[in-house]
Design a protein around this motif. Structure first.
Motif, PDB file in Angstrom:
ATOM      1  N   LEU A  33     -14.866   8.059  12.487  1.00  0.00           N
ATOM      2  CA  LEU A  33     -14.517   9.267  13.223  1.00  0.00           C
ATOM      3  C   LEU A  33     -13.946  10.291  12.260  1.00  0.00           C
ATOM      4  CD1 LEU A  33     -12.620   7.823  16.331  1.00  0.00           C
ATOM      5  CD2 LEU A  33     -14.951   8.682  16.260  1.00  0.00           C
ATOM      6  N   ARG A  34     -14.129  11.556  12.588  1.00  0.00           N
ATOM      7  CA  ARG A  34     -13.464  12.628  11.857  1.00  0.00           C
ATOM      8  C   ARG A  34     -13.313  13.811  12.802  1.00  0.00           C
ATOM      9  NH1 ARG A  34     -17.872  15.383   7.720  1.00  0.00           N
ATOM     10  NH2 ARG A  34     -19.123  16.393   9.337  1.00  0.00           N
ATOM     11  N   GLU A  35     -12.384  14.682  12.468  1.00  0.00           N
ATOM     12  CA  GLU A  35     -12.210  15.921  13.214  1.00  0.00           C
ATOM     13  C   GLU A  35     -12.986  16.981  12.453  1.00  0.00           C
ATOM     14  OE1 GLU A  35      -8.658  18.694  14.945  1.00  0.00           O
ATOM     15  OE2 GLU A  35      -8.212  16.661  14.351  1.00  0.00           O
ATOM     16  N   SER A  36     -13.764  17.781  13.156  1.00  0.00           N
ATOM     17  CA  SER A  36     -14.660  18.716  12.482  1.00  0.00           C
ATOM     18  C   SER A  36     -13.931  19.751  11.633  1.00  0.00           C
ATOM     19  CB  SER A  36     -15.578  19.420  13.487  1.00  0.00           C
ATOM     20  OG  SER A  36     -14.823  20.155  14.416  1.00  0.00           O
ATOM     21  N   ASP A  37     -12.676  20.066  11.978  1.00  0.00           N
ATOM     22  CA  ASP A  37     -11.962  21.049  11.162  1.00  0.00           C
ATOM     23  C   ASP A  37     -11.260  20.408   9.966  1.00  0.00           C
ATOM     24  OD1 ASP A  37      -9.974  19.862  12.678  1.00  0.00           O
ATOM     25  OD2 ASP A  37      -8.888  21.731  13.051  1.00  0.00           O
ATOM     26  N   GLU A  38     -11.319  19.066   9.831  1.00  0.00           N
ATOM     27  CA  GLU A  38     -10.825  18.352   8.652  1.00  0.00           C
ATOM     28  C   GLU A  38     -11.873  17.319   8.237  1.00  0.00           C
ATOM     29  OE1 GLU A  38      -6.782  17.081   8.254  1.00  0.00           O
ATOM     30  OE2 GLU A  38      -6.232  18.213  10.042  1.00  0.00           O
ATOM     31  N   PRO A  39     -13.031  17.762   7.763  1.00  0.00           N
ATOM     32  CA  PRO A  39     -14.155  16.842   7.537  1.00  0.00           C
ATOM     33  C   PRO A  39     -13.938  15.814   6.429  1.00  0.00           C
ATOM     34  CG  PRO A  39     -14.664  19.026   6.699  1.00  0.00           C
ATOM     35  CD  PRO A  39     -13.373  19.143   7.449  1.00  0.00           C
ATOM     36  N   ASP A  40     -12.961  16.005   5.563  1.00  0.00           N
ATOM     37  CA  ASP A  40     -12.724  15.030   4.497  1.00  0.00           C
ATOM     38  C   ASP A  40     -11.799  13.894   4.928  1.00  0.00           C
ATOM     39  OD1 ASP A  40     -14.358  16.409   2.725  1.00  0.00           O
ATOM     40  OD2 ASP A  40     -12.715  17.672   2.032  1.00  0.00           O
ATOM     41  N   ARG A  41     -11.185  14.018   6.093  1.00  0.00           N
ATOM     42  CA  ARG A  41     -10.308  12.969   6.619  1.00  0.00           C
ATOM     43  C   ARG A  41     -11.120  12.110   7.575  1.00  0.00           C
ATOM     44  NH1 ARG A  41      -4.406  14.336   8.729  1.00  0.00           N
ATOM     45  NH2 ARG A  41      -4.383  15.084   6.598  1.00  0.00           N
ATOM     46  N   ILE A  42     -11.561  10.960   7.096  1.00  0.00           N
ATOM     47  CA  ILE A  42     -12.453  10.076   7.855  1.00  0.00           C
ATOM     48  C   ILE A  42     -11.688   8.821   8.248  1.00  0.00           C
ATOM     49  CG2 ILE A  42     -14.567   8.702   7.734  1.00  0.00           C
ATOM     50  CD1 ILE A  42     -15.618  10.830   5.734  1.00  0.00           C
ATOM     51  N   LEU A  43     -11.800   8.453   9.516  1.00  0.00           N
ATOM     52  CA  LEU A  43     -11.080   7.309  10.059  1.00  0.00           C
ATOM     53  C   LEU A  43     -12.064   6.199  10.422  1.00  0.00           C
ATOM     54  CD1 LEU A  43      -8.421   6.099  11.213  1.00  0.00           C
ATOM     55  CD2 LEU A  43      -9.023   7.222  13.360  1.00  0.00           C
ATOM     56  N   PRO A  44     -12.020   5.063   9.729  1.00  0.00           N
ATOM     57  CA  PRO A  44     -12.853   3.932  10.144  1.00  0.00           C
ATOM     58  C   PRO A  44     -12.233   3.302  11.392  1.00  0.00           C
ATOM     59  CG  PRO A  44     -11.575   3.350   8.204  1.00  0.00           C
ATOM     60  CD  PRO A  44     -11.266   4.775   8.511  1.00  0.00           C
ATOM     61  N   VAL A  45     -13.054   2.945  12.349  1.00  0.00           N
ATOM     62  CA  VAL A  45     -12.583   2.319  13.589  1.00  0.00           C
ATOM     63  C   VAL A  45     -13.431   1.097  13.886  1.00  0.00           C
ATOM     64  CG1 VAL A  45     -11.664   4.443  14.597  1.00  0.00           C
ATOM     65  CG2 VAL A  45     -14.027   3.828  15.020  1.00  0.00           C
ATOM     66  N   THR A  46     -12.891   0.222  14.710  1.00  0.00           N
ATOM     67  CA  THR A  46     -13.657  -0.942  15.153  1.00  0.00           C
ATOM     68  C   THR A  46     -14.463  -0.556  16.389  1.00  0.00           C
ATOM     69  OG1 THR A  46     -11.915  -1.722  16.624  1.00  0.00           O
ATOM     70  CG2 THR A  46     -11.847  -2.514  14.330  1.00  0.00           C
ATOM     71  N   ASP A  47     -15.467  -1.337  16.703  1.00  0.00           N
ATOM     72  CA  ASP A  47     -16.232  -1.103  17.934  1.00  0.00           C
ATOM     73  C   ASP A  47     -15.305  -1.154  19.142  1.00  0.00           C
ATOM     74  OD1 ASP A  47     -18.599  -0.898  16.506  1.00  0.00           O
ATOM     75  OD2 ASP A  47     -19.188  -2.978  16.876  1.00  0.00           O
ATOM     76  N   HIS A  48     -14.402  -2.136  19.151  1.00  0.00           N
ATOM     77  CA  HIS A  48     -13.467  -2.295  20.261  1.00  0.00           C
ATOM     78  C   HIS A  48     -12.529  -1.090  20.356  1.00  0.00           C
ATOM     79  CE1 HIS A  48     -10.800  -3.990  23.159  1.00  0.00           C
ATOM     80  NE2 HIS A  48      -9.834  -4.244  22.311  1.00  0.00           N
ATOM     81  N   GLY A  49     -12.020  -0.623  19.222  1.00  0.00           N
ATOM     82  CA  GLY A  49     -11.134   0.535  19.214  1.00  0.00           C
ATOM     83  C   GLY A  49     -11.830   1.795  19.708  1.00  0.00           C
ATOM     84  N   LEU A  50     -13.075   1.984  19.294  1.00  0.00           N
ATOM     85  CA  LEU A  50     -13.848   3.154  19.736  1.00  0.00           C
ATOM     86  C   LEU A  50     -14.116   3.076  21.239  1.00  0.00           C
ATOM     87  CD1 LEU A  50     -15.368   5.760  19.152  1.00  0.00           C
ATOM     88  CD2 LEU A  50     -17.356   4.363  18.510  1.00  0.00           C
ATOM     89  N   ALA A  51     -14.472   1.898  21.730  1.00  0.00           N
ATOM     90  CA  ALA A  51     -14.713   1.731  23.169  1.00  0.00           C
ATOM     91  C   ALA A  51     -13.437   2.013  23.957  1.00  0.00           C
ATOM     92  CB  ALA A  51     -15.225   0.326  23.462  1.00  0.00           C
ATOM     93  N   ALA A  52     -12.292   1.560  23.451  1.00  0.00           N
ATOM     94  CA  ALA A  52     -11.015   1.801  24.130  1.00  0.00           C
ATOM     95  C   ALA A  52     -10.686   3.289  24.147  1.00  0.00           C
ATOM     96  CB  ALA A  52      -9.898   1.009  23.459  1.00  0.00           C
ATOM     97  N   LEU A  53     -10.925   3.985  23.039  1.00  0.00           N
ATOM     98  CA  LEU A  53     -10.688   5.420  22.975  1.00  0.00           C
ATOM     99  C   LEU A  53     -11.563   6.160  23.989  1.00  0.00           C
ATOM    100  CD1 LEU A  53      -9.539   8.031  21.699  1.00  0.00           C
ATOM    101  CD2 LEU A  53     -11.409   7.887  20.038  1.00  0.00           C
ATOM    102  N   LEU A  54     -12.848   5.858  24.018  1.00  0.00           N
ATOM    103  CA  LEU A  54     -13.761   6.519  24.948  1.00  0.00           C
ATOM    104  C   LEU A  54     -13.385   6.238  26.398  1.00  0.00           C
ATOM    105  CD1 LEU A  54     -17.126   5.947  23.068  1.00  0.00           C
ATOM    106  CD2 LEU A  54     -15.764   8.049  23.177  1.00  0.00           C
TER     107      LEU A  54
END
Length: 62
Positions: A33-54
């Motif tokens: 994941l990343r925020e488009s206004d900070e494209p160099d800050r990239i966050l690796p997430v797990t499948d479970h973490g991404l599903a929980a966020l969504l």
């Protein structure tokens, strides 16, 4: 040389100036994941973490 990442924006993003959003990409099947206004800050997430966020975002939609 590493392949460039294929970042995907939400269909809810307007796409114009000032429409920052979270973007999603994957490397070897692992989500990033990343925020488009900070494209160099990239966050690796797990499948479970991404599903929980969504799920959280859907349940708490304004």
């Amino acid at each position: 040389m590493a392949q460039p990442l294929n970042w995907q924006k939400s269909s809810f993003s307007g796409g114009g100036p000032g429409n920052e959003c979270v973007e999603l990409a994957a490397v070897n099947g692992e989500p990033l994941l990343r925020e488009s206004d900070e494209p160099d800050r990239i966050l690796p997430v797990t499948d479970h973490g991404l599903a929980a966020l969504l799920h959280h975002l859907q349940v708490n939609r304004p």
